[in-house]
Design a protein around this motif. Sequence first.
Motif, PDB file in Angstrom:
ATOM      1  N   LEU A 357      69.140   8.737  19.496  1.00  0.00           N
ATOM      2  CA  LEU A 357      68.718  10.137  19.509  1.00  0.00           C
ATOM      3  C   LEU A 357      69.385  10.915  20.633  1.00  0.00           C
ATOM      4  O   LEU A 357      69.643  12.108  20.510  1.00  0.00           O
ATOM      5  N   LEU A 580      60.335   9.301  17.109  1.00  0.00           N
ATOM      6  CA  LEU A 580      61.173  10.495  16.969  1.00  0.00           C
ATOM      7  C   LEU A 580      61.476  11.128  18.311  1.00  0.00           C
ATOM      8  O   LEU A 580      62.615  11.492  18.611  1.00  0.00           O
ATOM      9  N   VAL A 581      60.460  11.243  19.168  1.00  0.00           N
ATOM     10  CA  VAL A 581      60.623  11.999  20.412  1.00  0.00           C
ATOM     11  C   VAL A 581      61.309  11.169  21.480  1.00  0.00           C
ATOM     12  O   VAL A 581      62.025  11.698  22.324  1.00  0.00           O
ATOM     13  N   TYR A 632      61.325   4.367  12.897  1.00  0.00           N
ATOM     14  CA  TYR A 632      62.126   5.586  12.728  1.00  0.00           C
ATOM     15  C   TYR A 632      62.768   5.645  11.346  1.00  0.00           C
ATOM     16  O   TYR A 632      62.747   6.669  10.671  1.00  0.00           O
ATOM     17  N   HIS A 644      62.551  16.261  12.677  1.00  0.00           N
ATOM     18  CA  HIS A 644      63.382  16.664  13.816  1.00  0.00           C
ATOM     19  C   HIS A 644      63.324  18.178  14.019  1.00  0.00           C
ATOM     20  O   HIS A 644      63.321  18.665  15.151  1.00  0.00           O
ATOM     21  N   GLU A 645      63.286  18.919  12.923  1.00  0.00           N
ATOM     22  CA  GLU A 645      63.174  20.373  13.029  1.00  0.00           C
ATOM     23  C   GLU A 645      61.858  20.753  13.702  1.00  0.00           C
ATOM     24  O   GLU A 645      61.820  21.633  14.568  1.00  0.00           O
ATOM     25  N   ALA A 647      60.157  18.872  15.750  1.00  0.00           N
ATOM     26  CA  ALA A 647      60.258  18.468  17.152  1.00  0.00           C
ATOM     27  C   ALA A 647      61.023  19.498  17.962  1.00  0.00           C
ATOM     28  O   ALA A 647      60.662  19.807  19.109  1.00  0.00           O
ATOM     29  N   ALA A 648      62.084  20.046  17.370  1.00  0.00           N
ATOM     30  CA  ALA A 648      62.866  21.063  18.077  1.00  0.00           C
ATOM     31  C   ALA A 648      62.016  22.299  18.358  1.00  0.00           C
ATOM     32  O   ALA A 648      62.041  22.855  19.467  1.00  0.00           O
ATOM     33  N   HIS A 664      67.581  17.220  18.743  1.00  0.00           N
ATOM     34  CA  HIS A 664      66.861  17.239  17.457  1.00  0.00           C
ATOM     35  C   HIS A 664      67.523  18.194  16.469  1.00  0.00           C
ATOM     36  O   HIS A 664      67.552  17.925  15.272  1.00  0.00           O
ATOM     37  N   SER A 668      68.606  18.216  12.272  1.00  0.00           N
ATOM     38  CA  SER A 668      67.753  19.099  11.480  1.00  0.00           C
ATOM     39  C   SER A 668      68.570  19.776  10.396  1.00  0.00           C
ATOM     40  O   SER A 668      69.786  19.907  10.505  1.00  0.00           O
TER      41      SER A 668
END
Length: 781
Positions: A357, A580-581, A632, A644-645, A647-648, A664, A668
């Motif tokens: 990531l 994810l993070v 993941y 991911h979107e 998270a952003a 992220h 996305s």
Amino acid sequence: MDEAGGLTPTEIELRVLGELDAVREGVVIDLGGRRQRAVLAALIIARGDVVSAERLAECVWGDGAAARSGGPLHSYVSHLRRRMQPDAGARGRTDMIVRVGPGYTLSIGPDAVDAWRFERELEAATDLPPSSRVKQLREALASWRGPAYTEYADESWVGPEVARLTELRAVARDRLMDTRLSLGESALLVPELEAQIGDDPLREERWRLLILALYRAGRQGDALAALRRARHVLIEELGIEPGPALRSLERDVLAQSPALDGPARLRPGASQSAPIPPLPTPDLASDGHPRTAPDLVDRDREIAALTRAVDDVRGGSGGLLVIEGSAGIGKTRLLVEAGRLATAAGVRTLSARSSELERAFGFGTVRQLFEPLLLDPTHADTLLAGGAQGARPVFETVADDPAEGSYAVLHGLYRLTVNLTADRPLLLSVDDVQWSDGASLRFLAYLVKRLEGLPVLVVTTVRTGEPRSADGLLTELLLEPSATVLHPQALSVEAAAAVVRTRLDGADEAFVAICHRTTSGNPLLLRQLVRALESEGVPPDVVHTDTVRAVGSRAVASLVMLRLRRMPPAAVEVARAVALVGAEADLPAIAALAQLSEEQSAEALDLLSRSEILADSPPLRFVHPLVQDAVYHDVSAGDLALRHERAARMLIERAARPENVAAHLLLSPARGDTSTVQVLRAAALLTAGRGATDSAVTYLRRALDEPPAARDRIDLLVELGRMESMVDGVAAVGHLTEAYSSLTDPAERAELAMVIARTQAFVGRRGAATGFAAAAAEAIP
């Protein structure tokens, strides 16, 4: 095509046995950028079959990129046609790349690709007499200029073809050695075969040829020694005895069978060689030093190396220690043990773990190492004093001035490292260094060349068989002459027995043996299998060995997901959020991503920790990177992009650094959002200011794909082209030229024309820079 089936001088030759390129009349043709050449690579691999536009898009842009299969892909195909066939429109000429229904195919002769010709020559050599066979095999092998499809070797869509061609190359080498051996070149072949065995020690055919060459050269004792070496390597690496060919050869050597005699055998004297002594066992101290941690088995040699390295750094002698191996082999556990030994010896220990990531996060690994010590401003001022001033932009959210250059930043980080050794030695520990960003790898490569006399020990783990970031830099780091490289091997049956019996008391030998075979002695997989057997209440006896196979085939590969699916949905969502993070994981962020309350998220985190999926001590992390990978990748590609979107957006709301958000956004979906473009450009500016130009280019290319508004696109093309001029000159010229064509202001066009001409002077064809400059001078008032 001439009568012999070869190429006429005016025809094109495509070469993939090395870097992908094309040659006409001895001149290499410019095929364009990496993505454009990827289209050609995919068509060559298809060998004349039709490749759908969607499949080509996946090869060019990655999974989930089918939406890009329209205009950009068609543009790449058109550019390739023009470059490969300048006269494509002439009467009687057929396009090399032909549109067929919804896809494309490559229409060329059977000898137009070096790999195809290599295969044909290898097959034809079988029926030739020995002397002609040697000549043809040598000519076929000479067509290899490096690893096949070098620049795409890490791509999943190329992997099977690369593996196939690499195996054929090995077969050709073996046949060449075998044929030369039949011609009586025994003594000459021995050093060549030794070198080839060093490249691939698990290839039994090469051991057979070496042993036969030694015997025919009159070196019967050395032949027997080689047999022992082969047996040792195969048992240590694979846990298996040599195959029938080697066992039969051993019997013939011991019996001095006439069947082994070659055309030019030099017969030894009548006396027999002395018996070969058994291989020595590792010499461990009688007092048990180094002391092995209770959960480490079969790692005496590695522990001894770690202990020596820690002792050396305490004595003021630094070094690099690399732990290399496959996933789950125990690299991370040894890295933790290195930290434990160092801490116990009074060595300051700083650690970092790289991840996929964060690969585009400039100096991400470096920040993990040093930032915890720089949180206190007073302490930071002391550590960043003097020559370490150049490192400040790496750790400042907004730099007043950009870094003076990569060298200034690297030297500043080096001086920071020196400052940290003022009161005690230092251990820098980096897990999964193959996923580190290019800027961090550049610093590590810079540092390890300057460790002589410096009490700094750098310990890294490298996972083999994985795509690698900034591969040239990683290779430079791993090939450091002074490095000590450890290759932890699979556990022996005896060590596996110790692991199995810690949870399944009284397990009999047959039960242990099947557990060992099911997991190939991989420590992580073995422990996961044992936990699964324990949870299912399988008795550890010979009657249930079939149950071990049934459980192992599914539990070892998917144990993590099986355990997760038995948990409440909240726990699954929280596990996915942590995966994810990554390094940014904390309770508020996890709750926001999982769309749960903080109380529900805290309960789920506790459950995941008790289930040995998450570590039981802060910060939030999985017990092993393999577990994180399983969680993941359990999410579909489309859903993953949406996560991911999300998270952003969450990070933007928390005022996170642009680079954290950009990591992220890279994954996305593109939505034409101007704010996304702004964040990516801000991340690129900060990253470039720290000297990580390659990361900046990645961010700007993603911003270009968003896409931006018309005027913003021109500015973005200029920014991207200027950055690319330092790392990818060909791509830089393309983007700068596109911006130049769109500009209307004469002053802006003139300024950009000079940049393009300077860049073309380095990367363009001879005369391209002057030709462009002359045309620009003519067009601009």
